[in-house]
Design a protein around this motif. Structure first.
Motif, PDB file in Angstrom:
ATOM      1  N   THR A   1     -22.377 -24.375  -0.299  1.00  0.00           N
ATOM      2  CA  THR A   1     -23.671 -24.519  -0.807  1.00  0.00           C
ATOM      3  C   THR A   1     -23.715 -25.130  -2.288  1.00  0.00           C
ATOM      4  OG1 THR A   1     -23.332 -22.323  -1.968  1.00  0.00           O
ATOM      5  CG2 THR A   1     -24.341 -22.316   0.417  1.00  0.00           C
TER       6      THR A   1
ATOM      7  N   ALA B   1     -23.903 -20.474  10.741  1.00  0.00           N
ATOM      8  CA  ALA B   1     -22.890 -20.500   9.700  1.00  0.00           C
ATOM      9  C   ALA B   1     -23.042 -21.686   8.738  1.00  0.00           C
ATOM     10  CB  ALA B   1     -21.380 -20.604  10.118  1.00  0.00           C
ATOM     11  N   SER B   2     -22.452 -21.395   7.494  1.00  0.00           N
ATOM     12  CA  SER B   2     -22.731 -22.751   6.569  1.00  0.00           C
ATOM     13  C   SER B   2     -21.287 -23.018   6.040  1.00  0.00           C
ATOM     14  CB  SER B   2     -23.591 -22.424   5.402  1.00  0.00           C
ATOM     15  OG  SER B   2     -23.690 -23.439   4.347  1.00  0.00           O
ATOM     16  N   TRP B   3     -20.894 -24.385   5.658  1.00  0.00           N
ATOM     17  CA  TRP B   3     -19.728 -24.485   5.005  1.00  0.00           C
ATOM     18  C   TRP B   3     -19.601 -24.448   3.721  1.00  0.00           C
ATOM     19  CZ3 TRP B   3     -15.467 -25.381   8.034  1.00  0.00           C
ATOM     20  CH2 TRP B   3     -15.569 -25.761   9.233  1.00  0.00           C
TER      21      TRP B   3
ATOM     22  N   ASN C   1      -9.671 -16.563   9.734  1.00  0.00           N
ATOM     23  CA  ASN C   1     -11.144 -17.141  10.222  1.00  0.00           C
ATOM     24  C   ASN C   1     -10.625 -17.508  11.622  1.00  0.00           C
ATOM     25  OD1 ASN C   1     -13.584 -17.937  10.422  1.00  0.00           O
ATOM     26  ND2 ASN C   1     -13.434 -19.924   9.363  1.00  0.00           N
TER      27      ASN C   1
ATOM     28  N   ASP D   1     -14.983 -23.170  -2.927  1.00  0.00           N
ATOM     29  CA  ASP D   1     -15.486 -23.004  -1.541  1.00  0.00           C
ATOM     30  C   ASP D   1     -14.823 -24.338  -0.795  1.00  0.00           C
ATOM     31  OD1 ASP D   1     -16.715 -20.587  -2.143  1.00  0.00           O
ATOM     32  OD2 ASP D   1     -18.761 -21.373  -1.744  1.00  0.00           O
TER      33      ASP D   1
ATOM     34  N   SER E   1      -6.986 -14.711   3.583  1.00  0.00           N
ATOM     35  CA  SER E   1      -8.375 -14.594   4.533  1.00  0.00           C
ATOM     36  C   SER E   1      -8.088 -14.937   6.048  1.00  0.00           C
ATOM     37  CB  SER E   1      -9.600 -15.314   3.893  1.00  0.00           C
ATOM     38  OG  SER E   1     -10.594 -15.043   4.916  1.00  0.00           O
TER      39      SER E   1
ATOM     40  N   SER F   1     -18.791 -19.089   6.268  1.00  0.00           N
ATOM     41  CA  SER F   1     -20.158 -18.290   5.752  1.00  0.00           C
ATOM     42  C   SER F   1     -21.270 -18.015   6.705  1.00  0.00           C
ATOM     43  CB  SER F   1     -20.865 -19.020   4.441  1.00  0.00           C
ATOM     44  OG  SER F   1     -19.743 -18.988   3.420  1.00  0.00           O
ATOM     45  N   LYS F   2     -21.072 -16.963   7.472  1.00  0.00           N
ATOM     46  CA  LYS F   2     -22.251 -16.788   8.428  1.00  0.00           C
ATOM     47  C   LYS F   2     -23.479 -15.761   7.938  1.00  0.00           C
ATOM     48  CE  LYS F   2     -18.443 -16.389  11.915  1.00  0.00           C
ATOM     49  NZ  LYS F   2     -17.398 -16.189  10.882  1.00  0.00           N
ATOM     50  N   TYR F   3     -24.523 -16.138   8.758  1.00  0.00           N
ATOM     51  CA  TYR F   3     -25.901 -15.436   8.192  1.00  0.00           C
ATOM     52  C   TYR F   3     -26.867 -15.445   9.507  1.00  0.00           C
ATOM     53  CZ  TYR F   3     -27.291 -20.315   8.499  1.00  0.00           C
ATOM     54  OH  TYR F   3     -27.803 -21.641   8.779  1.00  0.00           O
TER      55      TYR F   3
END
Length: 210
Positions: A78, A74-76, A11, A85, A9, A61-63
């Motif tokens: 959940t 974004a979130s690291w 980033n 993760d 991946s 993790s973008k939203y």
């Protein structure tokens, strides 16, 4: 049946100022939930540009944050697949640091804000990463970490913890409980709370690098 695969991946991450022979402090700063690294890193623009180099990793993790699908956060992590993760995130941070090749004569300052507290502390603990400063601001310290996870750090490391007394996210009783637990893990930690809310108090930055 749930299955899993392993894949490569890519980033991004952001930096501020330049890494030169004049650099004294290298900061790796972890933003909170809802941020993008390109905006979070601006909080550090008041630092001396010659002496401080800032690295800001990007949570993967973008939203969309609004109904108009304009603002992106974004979130690291959940509660879903947290272990997997976490491993992915920590490997990404290792890749960032390997790419940056920080000189050994620079002080490494690790700062976590809000959700970034969990990432900063887990990276130090699980990857046995050395640092000169560990700064935890307005976040929850991971429940699974103990003092033994930080035995690799030398006694000269300086620790800071800060929460706003009017932070709507944290009940005062919970803040005190967390402070008690953190003191057991980092007995020499400096508690520098402020009168604000859930925010990054930039007026404390000079305290962190003294």
């Amino acid at each position: 049946m749930q299955k899993q695969v392993t894949y490569s991946s890519t980033n991004t991450y952001d930096t501020l100022n330049e890494l030169t022979h004049q650099t004294k402090n290298v900061w790796i700063v972890f933003h909170g939930i809802g941020y993008l690294s390109q905006f979070f890193i601006r909080h550090f623009s008041s630092l001396n540009t010659k002496e401080n180099y800032i690295i800001c990793p990007q949570a993967p993790s973008k939203y969309y944050k609004d109904d108009q699908y304009r603002r992106v956060g974004a979130s690291w992590l959940t509660k879903e697949n947290t272990l997997i993760d976490t491993e992915n995130v920590l490997n990404y941070i290792d890749a960032v640091m390997e790419y940056e090749k920080i000189p050994s004569n620079c002080k490494l300052i690790v700062l976590g804000y809000s959700q970034g507290v969990s990432i900063a502390s887990r990276w130090i603990a699980k990857k046995k990463q050395d640092c000169n400063r560990l700064i935890l601001i307005s976040g929850v310290f991971p429940k699974e970490l103990t003092a033994n996870d930080f035995n690799h750090l030398n006694k000269q490391v300086i620790f800071h913890h800060s929460v706003g007394s009017n932070d709507p996210i944290f009940d005062k009783k919970n803040v005190l409980k967390q402070e008690e637990r953190i003191k057991l893990i980092f007995p020499t930690i400096n508690i520098t709370n402020h009168n604000g809310g859930h925010e990054l108090n930039t007026t404390l930055f000079d305290t962190y690098i003294k």
